[in-house]
Each structure stands twice: as C-alpha cells, then as structure tokens.
Write a protein that holds these residues in place. Structure first.
Motif, PDB file in Angstrom:
ATOM      1  N   LEU A  88       0.833  -1.215   0.000  1.00 42.50           N
ATOM      2  CA  LEU A  88       0.000   0.000   0.000  1.00 42.50           C
ATOM      3  C   LEU A  88       0.865   1.261   0.000  1.00 42.50           C
ATOM      4  O   LEU A  88       0.426   2.317  -0.455  1.00 42.50           O
ATOM      5  CB  LEU A  88      -0.951   0.019   1.210  1.00 42.50           C
ATOM      6  N   GLY A  89       2.079   1.135   0.517  1.00 38.07           N
ATOM      7  CA  GLY A  89       2.981   2.294   0.543  1.00 38.07           C
ATOM      8  C   GLY A  89       3.331   2.798  -0.845  1.00 38.07           C
ATOM      9  O   GLY A  89       3.657   3.981  -1.026  1.00 38.07           O
ATOM     10  N   GLU A  90       3.239   1.913  -1.846  1.00 34.28           N
ATOM     11  CA  GLU A  90       3.616   2.296  -3.210  1.00 34.28           C
ATOM     12  C   GLU A  90       2.589   3.208  -3.867  1.00 34.28           C
ATOM     13  O   GLU A  90       2.931   4.118  -4.605  1.00 34.28           O
ATOM     14  CB  GLU A  90       3.779   1.041  -4.096  1.00 34.28           C
ATOM     15  N   GLY A  91       1.313   2.954  -3.569  1.00 36.36           N
ATOM     16  CA  GLY A  91       0.266   3.657  -4.313  1.00 36.36           C
ATOM     17  C   GLY A  91      -0.289   4.895  -3.626  1.00 36.36           C
ATOM     18  O   GLY A  91      -1.073   5.633  -4.201  1.00 36.36           O
ATOM     19  N   ARG A  92       0.106   5.133  -2.407  1.00 36.36           N
ATOM     20  CA  ARG A  92      -0.493   6.252  -1.661  1.00 36.36           C
ATOM     21  C   ARG A  92       0.085   7.591  -2.105  1.00 36.36           C
ATOM     22  O   ARG A  92       1.208   7.661  -2.624  1.00 36.36           O
ATOM     23  CB  ARG A  92      -0.193   6.076  -0.170  1.00 36.36           C
ATOM     24  N   ILE A 109     -11.784   3.626  15.380  1.00 35.57           N
ATOM     25  CA  ILE A 109     -10.861   3.043  14.401  1.00 35.57           C
ATOM     26  C   ILE A 109     -11.651   2.559  13.187  1.00 35.57           C
ATOM     27  O   ILE A 109     -12.563   1.731  13.311  1.00 35.57           O
ATOM     28  CB  ILE A 109     -10.062   1.869  15.017  1.00 35.57           C
ATOM     29  N   GLY A 110     -11.301   3.112  12.026  1.00 33.43           N
ATOM     30  CA  GLY A 110     -11.942   2.717  10.771  1.00 33.43           C
ATOM     31  C   GLY A 110     -11.058   1.737  10.011  1.00 33.43           C
ATOM     32  O   GLY A 110     -10.215   1.032  10.587  1.00 33.43           O
ATOM     33  N   GLU A 111     -11.250   1.753   8.715  1.00 28.97           N
ATOM     34  CA  GLU A 111     -10.643   0.741   7.870  1.00 28.97           C
ATOM     35  C   GLU A 111      -9.313   1.235   7.287  1.00 28.97           C
ATOM     36  O   GLU A 111      -8.252   0.735   7.626  1.00 28.97           O
ATOM     37  CB  GLU A 111     -11.673   0.454   6.780  1.00 28.97           C
ATOM     38  N   GLY A 112      -9.413   2.227   6.422  1.00 28.81           N
ATOM     39  CA  GLY A 112      -8.222   2.772   5.786  1.00 28.81           C
ATOM     40  C   GLY A 112      -8.610   4.008   5.000  1.00 28.81           C
ATOM     41  O   GLY A 112      -9.789   4.209   4.703  1.00 28.81           O
ATOM     42  N   PRO A 113      -7.643   4.839   4.659  1.00 30.36           N
ATOM     43  CA  PRO A 113      -7.961   6.069   3.924  1.00 30.36           C
ATOM     44  C   PRO A 113      -8.568   5.766   2.556  1.00 30.36           C
ATOM     45  O   PRO A 113      -8.195   4.782   1.907  1.00 30.36           O
ATOM     46  CB  PRO A 113      -6.600   6.756   3.752  1.00 30.36           C
ATOM     47  N   GLY A 114      -9.509   6.622   2.141  1.00 35.78           N
ATOM     48  CA  GLY A 114     -10.014   6.593   0.775  1.00 35.78           C
ATOM     49  C   GLY A 114      -9.311   7.674  -0.025  1.00 35.78           C
ATOM     50  O   GLY A 114      -8.314   8.257   0.433  1.00 35.78           O
ATOM     51  N   ALA A 115      -9.860   7.968  -1.201  1.00 35.53           N
ATOM     52  CA  ALA A 115      -9.206   8.932  -2.091  1.00 35.53           C
ATOM     53  C   ALA A 115      -9.091  10.317  -1.438  1.00 35.53           C
ATOM     54  O   ALA A 115      -8.039  10.962  -1.496  1.00 35.53           O
ATOM     55  CB  ALA A 115      -9.984   9.028  -3.402  1.00 35.53           C
ATOM     56  N   GLU A 116     -10.179  10.751  -0.799  1.00 36.76           N
ATOM     57  CA  GLU A 116     -10.142  12.106  -0.215  1.00 36.76           C
ATOM     58  C   GLU A 116      -9.192  12.180   0.976  1.00 36.76           C
ATOM     59  O   GLU A 116      -8.498  13.182   1.176  1.00 36.76           O
ATOM     60  CB  GLU A 116     -11.553  12.521   0.206  1.00 36.76           C
ATOM     61  N   GLU A 117      -9.170  11.107   1.751  1.00 37.82           N
ATOM     62  CA  GLU A 117      -8.279  11.079   2.910  1.00 37.82           C
ATOM     63  C   GLU A 117      -6.823  11.037   2.447  1.00 37.82           C
ATOM     64  O   GLU A 117      -5.949  11.691   3.037  1.00 37.82           O
ATOM     65  CB  GLU A 117      -8.590   9.850   3.775  1.00 37.82           C
ATOM     66  N   ASP A 118      -6.580  10.289   1.375  1.00 41.87           N
ATOM     67  CA  ASP A 118      -5.242  10.185   0.798  1.00 41.87           C
ATOM     68  C   ASP A 118      -4.762  11.561   0.305  1.00 41.87           C
ATOM     69  O   ASP A 118      -3.593  11.913   0.430  1.00 41.87           O
ATOM     70  CB  ASP A 118      -5.300   9.188  -0.373  1.00 41.87           C
ATOM     71  N   ALA A 119      -5.709  12.331  -0.233  1.00 48.59           N
ATOM     72  CA  ALA A 119      -5.352  13.665  -0.739  1.00 48.59           C
ATOM     73  C   ALA A 119      -5.139  14.647   0.409  1.00 48.59           C
ATOM     74  O   ALA A 119      -4.225  15.476   0.366  1.00 48.59           O
ATOM     75  CB  ALA A 119      -6.442  14.178  -1.678  1.00 48.59           C
ATOM     76  N   LYS A 120      -5.968  14.547   1.445  1.00 42.90           N
ATOM     77  CA  LYS A 120      -5.904  15.542   2.528  1.00 42.90           C
ATOM     78  C   LYS A 120      -4.996  15.148   3.687  1.00 42.90           C
ATOM     79  O   LYS A 120      -4.631  15.983   4.503  1.00 42.90           O
ATOM     80  CB  LYS A 120      -7.309  15.777   3.097  1.00 42.90           C
ATOM     81  N   GLY A 121      -4.713  13.865   3.807  1.00 42.63           N
ATOM     82  CA  GLY A 121      -3.873  13.423   4.923  1.00 42.63           C
ATOM     83  C   GLY A 121      -4.605  13.337   6.239  1.00 42.63           C
ATOM     84  O   GLY A 121      -3.986  13.306   7.307  1.00 42.63           O
ATOM     85  N   GLU A 122      -5.942  13.286   6.169  1.00 40.43           N
ATOM     86  CA  GLU A 122      -6.738  13.191   7.402  1.00 40.43           C
ATOM     87  C   GLU A 122      -7.786  12.089   7.232  1.00 40.43           C
ATOM     88  O   GLU A 122      -8.390  11.982   6.158  1.00 40.43           O
ATOM     89  CB  GLU A 122      -7.425  14.540   7.665  1.00 40.43           C
ATOM     90  N   PRO A 123      -8.035  11.291   8.294  1.00 41.69           N
ATOM     91  CA  PRO A 123      -9.029  10.226   8.147  1.00 41.69           C
ATOM     92  C   PRO A 123     -10.455  10.766   8.111  1.00 41.69           C
ATOM     93  O   PRO A 123     -10.754  11.813   8.693  1.00 41.69           O
ATOM     94  CB  PRO A 123      -8.826   9.356   9.395  1.00 41.69           C
TER      95      PRO A 123
END
Ligand code: URA
Length: 260
Positions: A88-92, A109-123
């Motif tokens: 997962l470190g490769e695609g983030r 505790i949720g699952e994992g970041p989605g696209a928006e979280e990946d862009a903003k850096g916040e869960p």
C-alpha cells in the motif's frame, strides 16, 4: 449540552425512522465489504462483562517493532510517512496517521484512507466522515475534542478496497503504538476490517454488537462502518445504540457507583 433521543437521531440524520421490514439489510450490502446483516442490540448487553478474545497471531510485519513500540508522536508520524512495509505504501499519495485529541475518551478506528483522505492526509473527510462527524456530535464530542480517529491501515488501498489481512498486520504496530500513546478510555471499532485488525475476529458485526470486548485492558465496542450506514440507513439507529453503549461504558468507568 444534552440532547433528547429524538434530537440525537435528527443530528445523526436518522429521523424519522422508517424501516422496510420486507427488505433484508444484506440486500443493500455494499461492495467495500461493509456487508453486515444486523440485529437489534441484545437485551443482555452489559457493560460489566468483557468478552475474552484469543491472543493475536504474531504480525508478519516488516516494521522494526522495537522502534515503533517506543516511538513518540513525531517519531511515529515520521515512521508512518516513510513506511514501505506493505504494497500500500507504493500507491499512496501520503500516509494518514490519524487526527484528534491525544488524550481522548474515545478512540474510533476505521478501515483505511479513501481517495479524499489520501489527498488531505486526514481520516474520514469524505461522505462517510461527514456521517461520522454527525455521530460524534450526537455524543457531544468532535474530532479534536475527547476523540481520536484512526484507521487499521494508514495508506489508501487501491480503488478503496478493503485492506487485506497482511496489510493490516503490517500496519498493526503503528496502531498498537497509537493506542499505547493515546490511552483511550473506550475504543469503538467501525466495521469488520477494524474488528479483524484489533480483535482478530471475523465474525459478523451483528453477532458482536452489544458486547464489551477488551484490547490492552481497554474496553472495546464494535459497530457498523459509516460507509455501510450510508447505504443501509435503517441501521443508523443500531449504530446509535452502539454509541450509547460505548458512552455507558465510559461513564461507568468514570463513576462506577452511579447508575446510568
Ligand atoms: N473509511 C475509513 O475507514 N477510513 C477513512 O479514513 C475514510 C473512509
């Protein structure tokens, strides 16, 4: 501020409650794995008894566990940002550590970041996050105030798929360190992936709701993932019951002699 039940349901976007009993919840199951059938909270639900969970299997992690285990917040943030322990470190775009009060009552505790979280850096900043914020508001809490929000994995799974078991295992030392640093009074697991990561259980959420589990001596309750709730609106009322259950546990811990 304390809201009536009806006001809280409105806050969560639940009211009026209208449930079609002829449509099984499973029919609305969504593709991301939030596909729990549900039942009402068992009447026997007790804040007293924690359900024992068998010890976790050793995590096949590439992380230097010793270093993570003694990391302070800045070190942990650096380690998460640099992590390549799983694919997962490769695609983030960026790793998403978590957000909130670092001396919280509640850890969600949720699952994992989605696209928006990946862009903003916040869960939880997308639609599911808005619902989570409403759920928190109904408890008179907010991200940054008595609650910390984290995920089972810190990097976005491709296509927002559910993280796989080895990915969660690789990320677990980070989550374990977060729990150790935060020392929350109650942990709320949002969805099956979080349950798998923390409790190492793959039972249905429906069968686990309303029970008090334990992780590192901290009470744990499980509920539905907000993304699932967005697609299964009637189950929001059950999530509300679960949050009340978490609050009861918190209050009993604070003042065990008082009836809640
Ligand atoms: N879903 C999650 O589980 N976590 C997030 O941060 C966003 C959506």
């Amino acid at each position: 501020m304390s809201l009536s039940r009806e006001q809280m349901l409105v806050e969560m976007g639940i009211s009026p409650i209208w449930v079609r009993r002829d449509v099984p919840a499973a029919a609305a199951a969504e593709a991301t794995g939030h596909s729990e059938e549900s039942t009402a909270l068992p009447a026997s639900a007790s804040v007293e008894e924690a359900v024992p969970i068998s010890p976790p299997p050793a995590a096949p992690s590439a992380m230097p566990a010793g270093e993570v285990g003694s990391a302070d917040w800045p070190t942990l943030a650096r380690m998460v940002a640099a992590c390549r322990a799983c694919p997962l470190g490769e695609g983030r775009r960026q790793a998403v550590l978590g957000v909130g009060d670092t001396s919280p009552d509640y850890l969600f505790i949720g699952e994992g970041p989605g696209a928006e979280e990946d862009a903003k850096g916040e869960p939880f900043v997308g639609q599911a996050g808005k619902l989570l914020d409403n759920m928190l508001a109904a408890l008179d809490i907010a991200r940054g105030n008595r609650v910390y929000i984290a995920n089972a994995v810190k990097c976005r799974p491709p296509g927002n798929r559910t993280p796989e078991a080895p990915e969660m295992a690789a990320c677990r030392p980070f989550l374990e360190r977060q729990v150790a640093l935060l020392k929350p009074k109650v942990i709320v697991l949002l969805g099956k992936a979080a349950v798998h990561s923390v409790l190492h259980e793959d039972k249905s959420l429906a069968s686990m709701r309303g029970q008090r589990f334990e992780y590192a001596g901290i009470p744990v309750v499980v509920t539905y993932h907000p993304a699932y709730l967005l697609r299964n609106l009637p189950d929001k009322a059950k999530a509300w019951e679960d949050l009340l259950f978490a609050r009861r546990i918190l209050r009993e811990r604070a003042a065990p002699e008082l009836p809640f």
